[in-house]
Design an enzyme around this catalytic site. Structure first.
Site, short mmCIF file in Angstrom:
data_model
loop_
_atom_site.label_atom_id
_atom_site.label_comp_id
_atom_site.label_asym_id
_atom_site.label_seq_id
_atom_site.Cartn_x
_atom_site.Cartn_y
_atom_site.Cartn_z
N HIS A 54 0.86 -1.19 0.00
CA HIS A 54 0.00 0.00 0.00
C HIS A 54 0.89 1.24 0.00
CE1 HIS A 54 -3.87 -1.98 1.76
NE2 HIS A 54 -3.35 -2.68 0.77
N GLU A 56 0.99 3.83 1.90
CA GLU A 56 1.51 4.19 3.22
C GLU A 56 2.71 3.32 3.60
OE1 GLU A 56 -3.08 4.28 3.80
OE2 GLU A 56 -1.64 3.35 2.44
N CYS A 84 -6.22 1.76 5.96
CA CYS A 84 -6.86 0.49 6.31
C CYS A 84 -6.28 -0.05 7.62
CB CYS A 84 -6.63 -0.53 5.18
SG CYS A 84 -4.90 -1.10 5.08
N CYS A 87 -2.41 -0.60 7.50
CA CYS A 87 -1.65 0.65 7.48
C CYS A 87 -1.74 1.41 8.80
CB CYS A 87 -2.08 1.50 6.30
SG CYS A 87 -1.63 0.74 4.72
#
Length: 152
Positions: A54, A56, A84, A87
């Protein structure tokens, strides 16, 4: 120090890079207390065959490598979409001081939409949070991406 909007524009630049590779357009940047960008990332789980890629996570990894430390004390993470579960956990473990995100993620957001993991009493680190910075721009990018994938 530059404004939150300035750094969110850098995160949106990352999201557009992800979009260009066919990924969901989410971007992130990690900024230190002096305003220097330490890490950047865009979503890349599909191309990288990596469920943890992701935006992040990629930005946190780059910042940690640059600092030579997994603790990112005093840093701010800017991301174009509400983080999410995975993260938010990484943000807490990295000791990010502040999270600034653009658009809410009603299906899986763990900052405000589905839960507020940062407010849980069992974590020994607190993250200051601000949402909605350039939300309409981030939302528009996501809507345009999904409109091409999910025709009416």
């Amino acid at each position: 120090m530059r404004s939150d909007e300035f750094y969110m524009h850098r995160a949106l630049d990352q999201a557009r890079l992800g979009l260009a590779t066919g990924e969901v357009p989410v971007g992130a940047v990690v900024v230190d207390a002096a305003g220097e960008i330490l890490g950047v990332g865009y979503n890349a789980p599909v191309g990288g065959h990596d469920p943890s890629a992701h935006a992040e996570i990629r930005a946190l990894r780059e910042a940690g490598a640059r600092l030579g430390n997994y603790r990112l004390d005093g840093c701010t993470l800017y991301v174009t979409l509400e983080p999410c579960l995975m993260c938010t956990g990484a943000i807490i473990h990295a000791r990010i001081a502040r999270l600034v995100y653009a658009a809410a993620e009603p299906r899986s957001g763990m900052v405000e939409s589905k839960a507020n993991l940062f407010a849980q009493p069992w974590f020994n680190h607190r993250v200051a949070v601000e949402g909605g910075v350039l939300a309409s721009r981030a939302s528009r990018l996501l809507k345009e991406f999904f409109a091409t994938r999910r025709p009416s």
